[in-house]
Design an enzyme around this catalytic site. Structure first.
Site, PDB file in Angstrom:
ATOM      1  N   PRO A   1      -0.970  -5.822  11.827  1.00 49.23           N
ATOM      2  CA  PRO A   1      -0.271  -6.888  11.101  1.00 49.23           C
ATOM      3  C   PRO A   1       0.779  -6.276  10.168  1.00 49.23           C
ATOM      4  CG  PRO A   1      -2.643  -7.236  11.071  1.00 49.23           C
ATOM      5  CD  PRO A   1      -2.430  -5.856  11.613  1.00 49.23           C
ATOM      6  N   CYS A   2       1.994  -6.801  10.206  1.00 51.24           N
ATOM      7  CA  CYS A   2       3.106  -6.122   9.540  1.00 51.24           C
ATOM      8  C   CYS A   2       3.865  -6.991   8.543  1.00 51.24           C
ATOM      9  CB  CYS A   2       4.101  -5.625  10.587  1.00 51.24           C
ATOM     10  SG  CYS A   2       3.445  -4.352  11.674  1.00 51.24           S
TER      11      CYS A   2
END
Length: 469
Positions: A106-107
């Site tokens: 997740p960024c």
């Protein structure tokens, strides 16, 4: 279980239920370790890609085992940070010299400044991914994420996360040659429009030895005849425009009519889904079709699905039921009369149910079925599916008044019938924050068809690197 001779080893981080690993294993990849924090998704991964789970007690006992024991069994049900804190286990991974590290961290909160602010939890997961890359020094790195990563998540970001993450990978360890790609699973054989971003890195020393270089710009996949020059660090498309797979190609054998023999022979795609010998799945063949359980809808929901199907057949937007729910009744009826005036009557749903014999009756039917919820989309038989998402009731079957089963959505992704999704089917409310049931597992996954092309690319690049190194 079908797999070619081992060609490369890999670590899968944020592994989910195993869509990416399924394609890699089928192309000759050998799993060293998968890390997935959700026990639900990890159970599906273990069952299909490590060893069939024998009974209900096995998994409950497995997740209680210490970290080292789980690492030894190749599936770690934990946060990645817990692995990184165990220098002994990280050292063992490093000593195995993994060829590839893959995953989709997740960024949304990522920034290059994040390393200077360890208290910002939004930044930790991408940095943890890169830390394991630095610790294990793989030949290749593959990062997968949604196309939204190309945009800034907040106004104070200097540049998009996608660009920042590429730069971070270039500077990780001894450095990587980095290619950015935007791929669509449709171009790789899946019956689904599914655009995704990937960052593909080849370790700098190998890139220099082989002359492999990035184009320096984003490459976008297309159908074979339109793909043009394909960078060496990009998965090659496999589908021509004339060979695009549709909803009918994918699931017509699963509809109720098909059980009466009215659908004819299975399509080439359906035969591939049936043939477990083509896929590296550990579960044994079963005559029982797995995960194909239709939902128990309430009668008003079934009526609404029939309305959506009739509207779709007439080329009308199903959102009209949501539009009329927020306006005054007299105006709503006027809107309906204008929208429905050209329909042919009687209005009959695909299952033969007569909804209305004339315009007045259909206005009443639609008014009674009004809803403030988002409109659900009917997927046409002769087009590819829209992007499969994590909520199972977003799409309506083209023929039957219901949403799709887990198996049908898994078909759109390209999971074979022998791949069994574990844990409960769905969840709701606050449980969505922590639980990853079957529908979510399917919607979160990398399409195995895209993963097959990634595995082919990895093999091609590494064989060239090893030959010339």
């Amino acid at each position: 279980m079908s797999r070619t001779k081992t060609k490369f080893t890999y670590i899968d981080l944020f592994a989910g239920c195993g869509g990416l690993s399924l394609g890699l294993e089928t192309q000759g990849g050998e799993l060293l370790l998968a890390v997935e924090r959700s026990p639900m998704a990890a159970e599906t991964f273990f069952h299909n890609l490590v060893s069939p789970i024998p009974d209900s007690n096995f998994w409950a006992d497995y997740v209680k085992q210490p970290l080292a024991k789980q690492v030894e069994s190749r599936v770690l049900v934990s946060e990645l940070g817990n692995l990184l804190e165990d220098s002994l286990q990280v050292g063992k991974l490093r000593d195995q010299h993994p060829d590839v590290v893959v995953g989709g961290p997740p960024c949304q909160g990522f920034s290059l400044a994040g390393r200077r602010n360890p208290e910002d939890k939004r930044n930790q997961l991408p940095w943890q991914f890169l830390e394991l890359v630095e610790q294990t020094n793989p030949k290749m790195v593959i990062i997968e994420n949604v196309v939204g990563m190309r945009h800034k998540f907040s106004a104070d970001q200097p540049e998009a996360v996608f660009d920042q993450l590429q730069q971070a990978l270039r500077e990780t360890g001894s450095g990587y040659e980095v290619q950015a790609v935007e791929v669509n699973a449709l171009h790789y054989g899946a019956p689904q429009h599914r655009p995704r971003l990937m960052i593909i890195g080849l370790r700098s020393d190998l890139a220099r030895h082989t002359g492999v270089s990035s184009t320096g710009k984003l490459w976008k996949s297309d159908f074979v005849e339109s793909a043009g020059d394909i960078p060496p660090l990009a998965p090659r498309p496999t589908v021509n425009t004339r060979d695009v797979q549709t909803v009918r190609d994918a699931i017509s054998d699963l509809s109720q009519e098909s059980h009466a023999g009215k659908r004819g022979k299975k399509t080439t795609f359906q035969k591939l889904m049936d043939d477990s010998s083509k896929w590296a799945v550990t579960s044994k063949d079963s005559k029982r079709l797995l995960n194909h359980v239709t939902r128990n809808h309430q009668s008003h929901a079934i009526d609404r699905f029939r309305i959506y199907q009739c509207l779709a057949a007439a080329g009308l937007d199903a959102k009209i039921l949501a539009k009329i729910a927020v306006i005054e009744e007299t105006e709503a009826r006027r809107v309906l009369e204008l929208a429905l005036k050209d329909l042919k009557y009687p209005c009959t749903a695909p299952d033969g149910t007569v909804l209305a014999r004339n315009l007045k009756e259909f206005v009443e039917v639609c008014w009674s079925a009004r809803t403030k919820k988002h409109s659900q989309k009917v997927l046409p038989w002769d087009q590819p599916s829209r992007t499969v998402v994590t909520i199972g009731d977003d799409y309506v079957h083209p023929e039957e008044p219901r949403t799709f089963t887990v198996r049908e959505l898994a078909r759109f992704q390209g999971f074979p019938n022998s791949f069994e999704f574990r844990a409960k089917e769905t969840t709701g409310g606050l449980n969505r924050r922590n639980e990853v049931p079957q529908y979510s597992q399917v919607g979160n996954a990398v399409s195995p068809f895209l993963a097959l092309a990634v595995g082919e690319m990895v093999t091609r690049v590494l064989e060239g690197s090893l030959t010339n190194a």
